[in-house]
Design a protein around this motif. Structure first.
Motif, PDB file in Angstrom:
ATOM      1  N   ASP A  32      38.761  47.133  51.535  1.00 42.16           N
ATOM      2  CA  ASP A  32      38.130  47.392  50.238  1.00 42.16           C
ATOM      3  C   ASP A  32      38.700  48.686  49.646  1.00 42.16           C
ATOM      4  OD1 ASP A  32      36.568  45.268  50.862  1.00 42.16           O
ATOM      5  OD2 ASP A  32      34.836  46.453  51.489  1.00 42.16           O
ATOM      6  N   ASP A  33      38.533  48.812  48.363  1.00 45.72           N
ATOM      7  CA  ASP A  33      38.873  50.069  47.664  1.00 45.72           C
ATOM      8  C   ASP A  33      40.322  50.514  47.843  1.00 45.72           C
ATOM      9  OD1 ASP A  33      36.197  50.249  46.778  1.00 45.72           O
ATOM     10  OD2 ASP A  33      35.612  51.217  48.649  1.00 45.72           O
ATOM     11  N   LEU A  34      41.218  49.546  48.014  1.00 45.19           N
ATOM     12  CA  LEU A  34      42.648  49.889  48.052  1.00 45.19           C
ATOM     13  C   LEU A  34      43.360  48.990  47.050  1.00 45.19           C
ATOM     14  CD1 LEU A  34      44.033  50.226  51.696  1.00 45.19           C
ATOM     15  CD2 LEU A  34      43.611  52.029  50.049  1.00 45.19           C
ATOM     16  N   GLU A  84      48.819  50.299  47.139  1.00 45.37           N
ATOM     17  CA  GLU A  84      48.422  51.179  48.252  1.00 45.37           C
ATOM     18  C   GLU A  84      48.354  50.411  49.571  1.00 45.37           C
ATOM     19  OE1 GLU A  84      45.646  54.261  45.651  1.00 45.37           O
ATOM     20  OE2 GLU A  84      44.764  52.502  46.585  1.00 45.37           O
ATOM     21  N   TYR A  85      47.924  49.162  49.474  1.00 45.52           N
ATOM     22  CA  TYR A  85      47.821  48.309  50.664  1.00 45.52           C
ATOM     23  C   TYR A  85      49.204  48.135  51.297  1.00 45.52           C
ATOM     24  CZ  TYR A  85      46.825  43.975  53.276  1.00 45.52           C
ATOM     25  OH  TYR A  85      46.698  43.014  54.250  1.00 45.52           O
ATOM     26  N   LEU A  86      50.180  47.819  50.466  1.00 44.04           N
ATOM     27  CA  LEU A  86      51.546  47.635  50.984  1.00 44.04           C
ATOM     28  C   LEU A  86      52.118  48.960  51.474  1.00 44.04           C
ATOM     29  CD1 LEU A  86      53.079  45.111  48.405  1.00 44.04           C
ATOM     30  CD2 LEU A  86      52.266  44.640  50.713  1.00 44.04           C
ATOM     31  N   ALA A  87      51.811  50.034  50.727  1.00 42.60           N
ATOM     32  CA  ALA A  87      52.328  51.352  51.125  1.00 42.60           C
ATOM     33  C   ALA A  87      51.756  51.769  52.480  1.00 42.60           C
ATOM     34  CB  ALA A  87      51.979  52.388  50.063  1.00 42.60           C
ATOM     35  N   TYR A 107      42.554  46.034  42.862  1.00 41.72           N
ATOM     36  CA  TYR A 107      42.067  46.188  44.236  1.00 41.72           C
ATOM     37  C   TYR A 107      42.308  44.884  45.003  1.00 41.72           C
ATOM     38  CZ  TYR A 107      39.784  50.730  43.672  1.00 41.72           C
ATOM     39  OH  TYR A 107      39.541  52.063  43.495  1.00 41.72           O
ATOM     40  N   VAL A 108      42.716  45.014  46.258  1.00 42.85           N
ATOM     41  CA  VAL A 108      43.060  43.816  47.036  1.00 42.85           C
ATOM     42  C   VAL A 108      41.851  42.904  47.264  1.00 42.85           C
ATOM     43  CG1 VAL A 108      45.139  44.533  48.267  1.00 42.85           C
ATOM     44  CG2 VAL A 108      42.953  45.228  49.132  1.00 42.85           C
ATOM     45  N   ASN A 109      40.663  43.501  47.403  1.00 46.42           N
ATOM     46  CA  ASN A 109      39.493  42.654  47.646  1.00 46.42           C
ATOM     47  C   ASN A 109      39.072  41.869  46.405  1.00 46.42           C
ATOM     48  OD1 ASN A 109      38.900  45.318  46.853  1.00 46.42           O
ATOM     49  ND2 ASN A 109      36.738  45.022  47.304  1.00 46.42           N
ATOM     50  N   ALA A 110      39.694  42.206  45.263  1.00 48.86           N
ATOM     51  CA  ALA A 110      39.377  41.465  44.038  1.00 48.86           C
ATOM     52  C   ALA A 110      40.327  40.278  43.832  1.00 48.86           C
ATOM     53  CB  ALA A 110      39.455  42.408  42.844  1.00 48.86           C
ATOM     54  N   LEU A 111      41.339  40.161  44.694  1.00 51.94           N
ATOM     55  CA  LEU A 111      42.303  39.054  44.544  1.00 51.94           C
ATOM     56  C   LEU A 111      41.714  37.754  45.093  1.00 51.94           C
ATOM     57  CD1 LEU A 111      45.624  40.730  45.801  1.00 51.94           C
ATOM     58  CD2 LEU A 111      44.796  40.543  43.463  1.00 51.94           C
ATOM     59  N   SER A 112      42.231  36.634  44.578  1.00 51.22           N
ATOM     60  CA  SER A 112      41.778  35.332  45.084  1.00 51.22           C
ATOM     61  C   SER A 112      42.351  35.118  46.486  1.00 51.22           C
ATOM     62  CB  SER A 112      42.279  34.219  44.165  1.00 51.22           C
ATOM     63  OG  SER A 112      43.679  34.109  44.280  1.00 51.22           O
ATOM     64  N   ARG A 113      41.825  34.108  47.187  1.00 50.16           N
ATOM     65  CA  ARG A 113      42.279  33.833  48.556  1.00 50.16           C
ATOM     66  C   ARG A 113      43.787  33.565  48.589  1.00 50.16           C
ATOM     67  NH1 ARG A 113      40.894  31.124  53.526  1.00 50.16           N
ATOM     68  NH2 ARG A 113      42.559  31.959  54.804  1.00 50.16           N
TER      69      ARG A 113
END
Lengths: 312, 326
Positions: free
Chosen positions: B87-89, B93-96, B129-135
């Protein structure tokens, strides 16, 4: 060579991706802002009410001994906060990753289990450290009126940081060994409860038995050990040795704690050594067991590497 | 590039993986097929250093998973069947985060983030944010994450599971693209047709053992010429199975009992019509004669383990003959 290795390690810690990510995530959460504000507000309000009641609105009446009382009161409030908040934060650090299904991917990166556990440990205590640091300006009120010197404040803070580290280690231990955060939280609070309340009750019962038993020496020693492993009594021991025992706390729980400290000589070197051995050594052992548990074969690989290095 | 030697993993009394010998050549896409619980995920977890084998050895390149897991981790990009995101990334940032964890430099992280987000069609989501992306987007991001340190080997455990048809096609196209990049890909699925489109070789795992392994050309060529037929009769199914087994266009009798025979038929529709007439002439009272949509992996399994199937049919026929004599 050693200096280079240390510099390299330090550089890695400064640039530790997991640490940066964890801190970034924690500080982005709205709950963090709320928790920080609420804590400051509560401590500020308590400090204000305490002072107001003592001086009846006349600031000039505030005496140095009273500020020492305020400090003792605030430090106990902070210890209570540490014991309540730390398990809540640390008991989900590994099990939470497992439940969110992010741990598997994390374990396939070159980050070692040791670095993962230590980073989780650091990030768990960092929020509490931030809370402690944030309250320093409030503590500085006591400096304004005398009665407490900065070295005394630092000594008490040092003890609280050791306690905080131990509680965080216990919580991370349960979080690593138990699969569910719910269970991990229950066991973490149970362990903290056992140390803070259980040992106090055990010490009290041992004292009572000692008073009615022919074997007074043994039971007296048992109660002494129980008290010396309890942060509440050891903080009182520290504050008593710094000269904080105060008449304001007569007839209160805190005054009974201080009287136990005096009757059992908890300021002795033996008491402090047993406390530090258990809290620092125990924390280290718990964290090592977490490293072992986190990824299978960690120590097998280390053992093989060591054998290879010796043979070379 | 990926090799296993008599790999075994046992949970109590259950063998999750049994004497698995696998050899995935560099630069190929290897499909690992098997039903749920066959041992695919266990095998991939061992290769991803998440699990220790009970016995046997597994190598990625020259590095053995149990003795040099650190080297293995640097060589692989692993995508589990189910994985979560933080969450909150943001996507960037997730890839980094993963790039830094693999020791990729900041400049390279920036460059690869751009390239990979473009590859998985998420460049517009870089600051979301990654948690906002679809599956489906998270799955594609997961694949991009696997490639951040540019590993030569990718281990993908059912990368298209739980995706809608459109996302599955997108994922398939991306994996096809990986082959062009020269990556060695070990990909698992329980749906063979899905893999047949993008793999060079396919291995079938059943109850922890590798029961068949062949190139995709062999699989599709052998499977395409056959149809699975179900023949139901009022009685005498076992005797009919014996007759069918000797028929010119019946390549194999799959299963048989007193009222039903399943077979692989290699002839045309005209041949099929003649077979019906032959069976009727032989006195069998046919109830149904129909083509069944047996899945490709079942067909592949039967085609690649003919000896085993033949033994089973022979024993069933022998059993019925003994019963009739008695």
């Amino acid at each position: 060579m050693l200096v280079d290795a240390i510099r390299h390690r330090l550089g890695w810690w400064m640039d530790n991706p997991l640490l940066r990510k964890e801190l970034r995530q924690r500080m982005r959460s709205g709950r963090t802002v709320l928790a920080l504000s609420l804590y400051l507000f509560i401590i500020g309000a308590v400090a204000f009410v305490f002072m107001y009641v003592n001086v009846q609105g006349q600031t000039l009446l505030l005496q140095p001994t009273r500020t020492a009382d305020l400090f003792t009161f605030l430090s106990y409030l902070q210890l209570a906060m540490i014991s309540f908040v730390t398990p809540g934060i640390a008991s989900g650090v590994i099990s939470g990753e497992r439940e969110r299904q992010t741990l598997t991917v994390l374990l396939t990166t070159p980050l070692s289990p040791a670095s993962i556990i230590f980073t989780k440990f650091v990030t768990s205590i960092s929020f509490l450290l931030l809370l402690i640091v944030m309250t320093l300006p409030l503590y500085s009120i006591v400096f304004l009126f005398g009665g407490v010197v900065p070295s005394q404040v630092l000594a008490v803070f040092g003890l609280q940081i050791v306690t905080l580290g131990a509680i965080a280690s216990v919580s991370i231990f349960w979080s690593t060994w138990l699969r569910r955060t719910g269970w991990s939280t229950v066991f973490s609070y149970a362990t903290v409860g056992a140390f803070f309340l259980g040992l106090a009750v055990a010490g009290y019962l041992s004292d009572n038995i000692a008073n009615h038993s022919p074997d007074q020496g043994v039971w007296g020693m048992v109660s002494g050990i129980c008290y010396s492993l309890n942060p509440i009594y050891m903080q009182a021991s520290l504050e008593a040795s710094l000269g904080f025992a105060s008449p304001v706390f007569h007839q209160s729980i805190v005054s009974s704690v201080f009287s136990v400290v005096q009757s059992h000589d908890l300021s002795s070197t033996e008491s402090w050594l047993s406390f530090l051995y258990l809290y620092l050594g125990g924390s280290a052992l718990l964290l090592v067991s977490c490293i072992w548990r986190l990824r299978p074969g960690t120590f097998t690989v280390l053992r093989k590497r060591l054998a290879r290095w010796i043979l070379r | 590039m990926i090799t296993t030697e008599n790999l075994c993993k046992r949970y109590g009394k259950t063998d999750a993986v049994r004497d698995l010998n696998l050899d995935v050549r560099a630069g190929t896409v290897f499909g690992f097929v098997g039903e749920n619980g066959a041992g695919k995920t266990t095998t991939l977890s061992i290769l991803a250093t998440l699990m220790l084998p009970t016995s046997g050895r597994a190598f990625v390149g020259a590095a053995e998973v149990t003795t040099d897991p650190a080297a293995v981790r640097r060589m692989i990009g692993y995508m589990p069947d189910v994985f979560g995101v933080y969450d909150d990334l943001s996507v960037r940032e997730y890839l980094a985060f993963y790039g830094t964890a693999y020791g990729v430099t900041a400049a390279l992280i920036e460059q690869r983030t751009k390239e990979l987000l473009n590859m998985v069609s998420l460049e517009e989501k870089a600051d979301d944010y990654v948690n906002a992306l679809s599956r489906g987007m998270q799955q594609r991001l997961g694949l991009a994450r696997c490639l951040m340190h540019d590993p030569p080997v990718l281990i993908l455990d059912e990368p298209a599971s739980g995706l809608d048809p459109r996302s599955r096609i997108e994922m398939r196209e991306i994996i096809k693209g990986l082959r062009q990049r020269g990556k060695t890909v070990l990909i698992s699925s329980h749906i063979l047709p899905e893999l047949a489109d993008m793999c060079d070789e396919i291995g079938v795992i059943k109850r922890g053992a590798l029961v068949a392994c062949a190139s995709v050309e062999v699989v599709t060529a052998r499977a395409n010429g056959h149809r699975q037929i179900c023949v139901e009769v009022l009685a005498g199914g076992l005797a009919m199975a014996d007759t069918l087994a000797r028929h010119h266009f019946v390549s194999e009798v799959l299963t048989c009992d007193e009222t039903r025979v399943d077979l692989l038929f290699a002839g045309t529709e005209r041949d099929q019509a003649e077979l019906i007439l032959d069976l009727a002439a032989a006195g069998y009272q046919l109830k149904t004669f129909r083509e069944v949509g047996g899945n490709l992996e079942d067909l592949f399994l039967h085609l690649t383990s003919e000896e085993q199937a033949a033994e089973q049919t022979a024993s069933a026929l022998a059993g019925s003959a003994a019963g009739q004599m008695a």
